[in-house]
Structures are given as C-alpha cells and as structure tokens.
Design a protein around this motif. Sequence first.
Motif, PDB file in Angstrom:
ATOM      1  N   LYS A  43       0.664  -1.149  -0.227  1.00  0.00           N
ATOM      2  CA  LYS A  43      -0.103  -0.002   0.066  1.00  0.00           C
ATOM      3  C   LYS A  43       1.008   1.171  -0.030  1.00  0.00           C
ATOM      4  O   LYS A  43       1.931   1.368   0.720  1.00  0.00           O
ATOM      5  CB  LYS A  43      -0.973   0.183   1.191  1.00  0.00           C
ATOM      6  CG  LYS A  43      -1.752   1.272   1.157  1.00  0.00           C
ATOM      7  CD  LYS A  43      -2.574   1.423   2.742  1.00  0.00           C
ATOM      8  CE  LYS A  43      -3.366   2.642   2.889  1.00  0.00           C
ATOM      9  NZ  LYS A  43      -4.127   2.604   4.192  1.00  0.00           N
ATOM     10  N   PHE A  44       0.606   2.151  -0.929  1.00  0.00           N
ATOM     11  CA  PHE A  44       1.120   3.470  -0.747  1.00  0.00           C
ATOM     12  C   PHE A  44       0.657   4.224   0.317  1.00  0.00           C
ATOM     13  O   PHE A  44      -0.523   4.306   0.539  1.00  0.00           O
ATOM     14  CB  PHE A  44       1.008   4.194  -2.029  1.00  0.00           C
ATOM     15  CG  PHE A  44       1.614   5.863  -2.057  1.00  0.00           C
ATOM     16  CD1 PHE A  44       2.541   6.088  -1.933  1.00  0.00           C
ATOM     17  CD2 PHE A  44       0.483   6.790  -1.661  1.00  0.00           C
ATOM     18  CE1 PHE A  44       3.256   7.185  -1.946  1.00  0.00           C
ATOM     19  CE2 PHE A  44       1.178   7.912  -1.538  1.00  0.00           C
ATOM     20  CZ  PHE A  44       2.444   8.259  -1.962  1.00  0.00           C
ATOM     21  N   VAL A  45       1.705   4.806   1.212  1.00  0.00           N
ATOM     22  CA  VAL A  45       1.283   5.542   2.242  1.00  0.00           C
ATOM     23  C   VAL A  45       1.270   6.940   2.206  1.00  0.00           C
ATOM     24  O   VAL A  45       0.365   7.513   2.676  1.00  0.00           O
ATOM     25  CB  VAL A  45       2.241   4.954   3.692  1.00  0.00           C
ATOM     26  CG1 VAL A  45       1.938   5.714   4.821  1.00  0.00           C
ATOM     27  CG2 VAL A  45       2.198   3.427   3.829  1.00  0.00           C
ATOM     28  N   LYS A  46       2.617   7.605   1.960  1.00  0.00           N
ATOM     29  CA  LYS A  46       2.632   8.876   1.837  1.00  0.00           C
ATOM     30  C   LYS A  46       4.052   9.256   1.258  1.00  0.00           C
ATOM     31  O   LYS A  46       4.893   8.272   0.887  1.00  0.00           O
ATOM     32  CB  LYS A  46       2.747   9.518   3.269  1.00  0.00           C
ATOM     33  CG  LYS A  46       4.118   8.902   3.996  1.00  0.00           C
ATOM     34  CD  LYS A  46       4.092   9.523   5.494  1.00  0.00           C
ATOM     35  CE  LYS A  46       5.027   9.094   6.421  1.00  0.00           C
ATOM     36  NZ  LYS A  46       5.208   9.583   7.563  1.00  0.00           N
ATOM     37  N   THR A  47       4.445  10.510   1.014  1.00  0.00           N
ATOM     38  CA  THR A  47       5.717  11.196   0.648  1.00  0.00           C
ATOM     39  C   THR A  47       6.415  11.972   1.622  1.00  0.00           C
ATOM     40  O   THR A  47       5.763  12.503   2.545  1.00  0.00           O
ATOM     41  CB  THR A  47       5.549  11.611  -0.740  1.00  0.00           C
ATOM     42  OG1 THR A  47       4.916  13.024  -0.584  1.00  0.00           O
ATOM     43  CG2 THR A  47       5.142  10.870  -1.996  1.00  0.00           C
ATOM     44  N   ILE A  48       7.412  11.814   1.862  1.00  0.00           N
ATOM     45  CA  ILE A  48       8.456  12.855   2.510  1.00  0.00           C
ATOM     46  C   ILE A  48       9.253  13.768   1.554  1.00  0.00           C
ATOM     47  O   ILE A  48      10.118  13.084   0.901  1.00  0.00           O
ATOM     48  CB  ILE A  48       9.208  12.206   3.617  1.00  0.00           C
ATOM     49  CG1 ILE A  48       8.355  11.359   4.394  1.00  0.00           C
ATOM     50  CG2 ILE A  48      10.070  13.215   4.650  1.00  0.00           C
ATOM     51  CD1 ILE A  48       9.390  10.332   5.382  1.00  0.00           C
ATOM     52  N   ASN A 317       7.760  -2.942   8.799  1.00  0.00           N
ATOM     53  CA  ASN A 317       7.558  -3.447   7.461  1.00  0.00           C
ATOM     54  C   ASN A 317       7.292  -2.213   6.273  1.00  0.00           C
ATOM     55  O   ASN A 317       6.455  -2.632   5.357  1.00  0.00           O
ATOM     56  CB  ASN A 317       6.754  -4.814   6.989  1.00  0.00           C
ATOM     57  CG  ASN A 317       7.547  -6.079   7.673  1.00  0.00           C
ATOM     58  OD1 ASN A 317       8.694  -6.132   7.592  1.00  0.00           O
ATOM     59  ND2 ASN A 317       6.664  -6.855   8.161  1.00  0.00           N
ATOM     60  N   ARG A 318       7.661  -1.101   6.754  1.00  0.00           N
ATOM     61  CA  ARG A 318       7.439  -0.027   5.877  1.00  0.00           C
ATOM     62  C   ARG A 318       8.635   0.140   4.921  1.00  0.00           C
ATOM     63  O   ARG A 318       9.604   0.203   5.375  1.00  0.00           O
ATOM     64  CB  ARG A 318       7.104   1.338   6.633  1.00  0.00           C
ATOM     65  CG  ARG A 318       5.740   1.474   7.180  1.00  0.00           C
ATOM     66  CD  ARG A 318       5.344   2.977   7.578  1.00  0.00           C
ATOM     67  NE  ARG A 318       4.183   3.085   8.000  1.00  0.00           N
ATOM     68  CZ  ARG A 318       3.477   4.335   8.335  1.00  0.00           C
ATOM     69  NH1 ARG A 318       4.111   5.360   8.232  1.00  0.00           N
ATOM     70  NH2 ARG A 318       2.281   4.530   8.386  1.00  0.00           N
ATOM     71  N   ILE A 319       8.267   0.424   3.789  1.00  0.00           N
ATOM     72  CA  ILE A 319       9.141   0.408   2.677  1.00  0.00           C
ATOM     73  C   ILE A 319       9.693   1.918   2.224  1.00  0.00           C
ATOM     74  O   ILE A 319       8.726   2.809   1.623  1.00  0.00           O
ATOM     75  CB  ILE A 319       8.879  -0.245   1.443  1.00  0.00           C
ATOM     76  CG1 ILE A 319       8.753  -1.795   1.886  1.00  0.00           C
ATOM     77  CG2 ILE A 319      10.243  -0.221   0.367  1.00  0.00           C
ATOM     78  CD1 ILE A 319       7.262  -2.142   1.831  1.00  0.00           C
ATOM     79  N   TYR A 320      10.686   2.497   2.516  1.00  0.00           N
ATOM     80  CA  TYR A 320      11.244   3.914   2.267  1.00  0.00           C
ATOM     81  C   TYR A 320      12.217   3.840   0.875  1.00  0.00           C
ATOM     82  O   TYR A 320      13.175   3.190   1.007  1.00  0.00           O
ATOM     83  CB  TYR A 320      11.998   4.324   3.280  1.00  0.00           C
ATOM     84  CG  TYR A 320      11.061   4.601   4.421  1.00  0.00           C
ATOM     85  CD1 TYR A 320      10.495   5.911   5.006  1.00  0.00           C
ATOM     86  CD2 TYR A 320      10.929   3.446   5.302  1.00  0.00           C
ATOM     87  CE1 TYR A 320       9.849   5.887   6.191  1.00  0.00           C
ATOM     88  CE2 TYR A 320      10.094   3.549   6.418  1.00  0.00           C
ATOM     89  CZ  TYR A 320       9.589   4.700   7.147  1.00  0.00           C
ATOM     90  OH  TYR A 320       8.930   4.839   8.193  1.00  0.00           O
ATOM     91  N   TYR A 334       4.258  -2.975   3.645  1.00  0.00           N
ATOM     92  CA  TYR A 334       3.633  -4.299   3.221  1.00  0.00           C
ATOM     93  C   TYR A 334       2.484  -4.799   4.115  1.00  0.00           C
ATOM     94  O   TYR A 334       2.700  -4.627   5.263  1.00  0.00           O
ATOM     95  CB  TYR A 334       4.925  -5.197   3.415  1.00  0.00           C
ATOM     96  CG  TYR A 334       4.738  -6.658   3.366  1.00  0.00           C
ATOM     97  CD1 TYR A 334       4.190  -7.287   2.152  1.00  0.00           C
ATOM     98  CD2 TYR A 334       4.641  -7.527   4.590  1.00  0.00           C
ATOM     99  CE1 TYR A 334       3.904  -8.646   2.210  1.00  0.00           C
ATOM    100  CE2 TYR A 334       4.404  -8.953   4.498  1.00  0.00           C
ATOM    101  CZ  TYR A 334       3.934  -9.375   3.342  1.00  0.00           C
ATOM    102  OH  TYR A 334       3.682 -10.887   3.254  1.00  0.00           O
ATOM    103  N   LEU A 335       1.679  -5.156   3.709  1.00  0.00           N
ATOM    104  CA  LEU A 335       0.362  -5.784   4.251  1.00  0.00           C
ATOM    105  C   LEU A 335       0.536  -7.350   4.415  1.00  0.00           C
ATOM    106  O   LEU A 335       0.250  -7.817   3.546  1.00  0.00           O
ATOM    107  CB  LEU A 335      -0.907  -5.385   3.424  1.00  0.00           C
ATOM    108  CG  LEU A 335      -0.924  -3.738   3.095  1.00  0.00           C
ATOM    109  CD1 LEU A 335      -2.267  -3.767   2.232  1.00  0.00           C
ATOM    110  CD2 LEU A 335      -1.169  -3.032   4.235  1.00  0.00           C
ATOM    111  N   ASP A 336       0.596  -7.644   5.882  1.00  0.00           N
ATOM    112  CA  ASP A 336       0.893  -9.231   6.071  1.00  0.00           C
ATOM    113  C   ASP A 336      -0.671  -9.469   6.256  1.00  0.00           C
ATOM    114  O   ASP A 336      -1.234  -9.210   7.278  1.00  0.00           O
ATOM    115  CB  ASP A 336       1.773  -9.276   7.384  1.00  0.00           C
ATOM    116  CG  ASP A 336       2.389 -10.508   7.216  1.00  0.00           C
ATOM    117  OD1 ASP A 336       1.805 -11.338   6.503  1.00  0.00           O
ATOM    118  OD2 ASP A 336       3.358 -10.863   7.968  1.00  0.00           O
TER     119      ASP A 336
END
Length: 365
Positions: A43-48, A317-320, A334-336
């Motif tokens: 899932k796309f979460v956000k941008t920094i 498990n957040r991917i940056y 990542y959605l487990d």
Amino acid sequence: MTARSRIVTFLLFVFVLGGCGGRGLQTEPDIFWPPAPETPRIKFVKTISSSEDVEEKTWVDHVKAFLFGGSSSAHLVKPYAVFATPSGRVYVADSGWRKVLVFDESQKRFSMLGVDGPGALAGPLGVTADASGRVYVTDTVHQKGFVYDPEGQFLFSFGDKNQLERPVGIAVNNSLKRVYVVDARKHQVFVYDFEGKFLFVFGERGTDDGHFNFPANLFVDNEGKIYITDMNFRVQIFDAEGKFQSKFGGVGTGFGQFSLPKGVGVDSRGHVYVVDARFNNVQIFDQSGQLLLFFGEFGGRNGQFWLPAGLSVDAQNRIYIADQYNHRINVFQYLDPVKNDTSGESKATSEPLKLSREEGAAAPE
C-alpha cells in the motif's frame, strides 16, 4: 498586496474553510498492489519531501507565512540513500544538499548531519545506523566514512583515499558490530568494526560468483546475510564473512530481470525488495530468487518514481524509497494478511505473495 489586505483575505479564507466544515475536500484514493480483486500486499502510504512533513507548525507560523510570504522549510533536492530507524527517524543522504537530512517523525523535528566542522560532508551517498543509534555515512568526495552520535554530533571517520575510492552503499551487522561499505570503483566490499578499524575486504571485478561490476547498494539482514546489487544485473547473497552463498536476476526486461538495480532490502518475512532505477519500480522476490510481485512505474504521482535509488525497510515493514528526480521519499507498507484460527486469535498466514501478470512485465523507461 498590502499587509491589511492580506489580513482581510486570510480571515475570509479561515471563515470560508470553517463554514464549509471540510466539505468538498477530496482525498486521494488508496493505492494497492496487486489491484483488486487480488489480496493487496503493498500500500502506498505517503511521501516525505521537506521539513514541513515532520515539523509541527503553530497558527502563528501559518499566519506569518501567509501574511509575509516565504518559507523556511528545507526541501529534498536529489535524495540517493535512505535509512529508517525503529524509533521513527528517517535519514536521507541527499547528493544535492551534500548533507544528510534527518526527518524525526516521532519527535516532529527536522535537522541535518554533516553541516560544518570536522564532520562536514561533501558527497554523501550512503547512510545507515546501528542499534545504539549511531549514524554511519559514506562520502564519495572525502573517500571515507563518517560516524555521528544519535544527536548528530561528529564522532570520527574511517577509511581514506588510500583505501576507499568511491564508497557508496553502507550497512551494519549489529551482532558482530561490523560495518560493510561497498566501493563502486574498486568493485569490492570493505569491512570495519564499529570503531572504524579495518577488518577485511572481499570481492573483485568480474562476472563470476562473488565478483562485482560497479556494485552500488547492499543490505544486511537479521541473520547476517549480505545482499548486494551491481551492474552484473543481479543480486548476490553472502554470509557475514563475505563468502558467496547464492544469486538471482539477470539483464533483460522480463519478470525478475534488471536494467539498473539499486537499493535492496529485506522485510520481516524474508521478502527481498530490489529497486530498479531504469524500470522505475520495485521487484519483490522470495529467498530463492523467485519473483513474487512488483510495484511502481514512471511518473510523478503517488506511487510512481523517477530514477529511484536507495531503499530501506523498517521494523514495521514500511518501505522507504529515495525518489531522486521527484525530490522525495516514497513510503509504502507491506500488508501481512491475517486470518482467525479456531481459537479466535489472529495470526499471520503463510500465504505467499503472488505475481499479477495482468499488470504486465517490468518495462524499461
């Protein structure tokens, strides 16, 4: 516009916004991979992209910005490497700023590393941190590594131009207290202890197992295994002593192949994420090198990339991903999936990621 007219306009804006109660404001729809009806896994979460993404601003700050214009925020210029800590700090090695930008999401604070003094940076391209919070940065201009304490104070440097030529990727093994540095020009990996003492080096230029061709990025997982990408268009896996274990990938535009592999990382389930800067996507593999899923495409909208580079997977498990030419860090989750067993407790399933061929093969730019 005069100061008085600015005030009137601002008050009118606040009145209208408050009167609307937020009605008419539209939010972006959630973005998932693979798409429905398959089970979503990414899932796309956000941008920094700037200091404003973490710093809390008061009403006074917003009023001043509106009335007098201007902004004191710091924006990413060309982020190459990124590292996210369990405490919520995101370190970004920005080759445009020539500094490491620190986004502390838990403390709502922004800062920089390597601004001045003996620890001033000139060409940072790699960044990581150990379990104690010490930060390690590679600098291709100074041709050495820099170490800072958790508060950003310079501690010491290691390596020099007589040893390192173009240090890029960097990762640590907390159990063995080792620092691994990829030298793209020497086609080798240099290993130091946590105090900067040189231990050993492995690799040489070539195409055989254990050899490299302009290696760029690396990652060390919880078991001590080392994952390294290079321009042999593959990922090689080594043990903690630098002994070759396995490899996967190859040059091409099909499933599981690479054109310009960069960042690499592993999540808590053992999935291996590999950024391809030319495909503008991220491919996900299992430990045997089987492609499971890929996400992303070229563009500037949410979930898209323009020459992505470094990658970091945090404890949740957040991917940056460092999105260089979009001047931002893209964050995904990542959605487990979970299911209920007969006891009513929820637990993670062993259902593997699935490749959705309806999305098409990874395509070059």
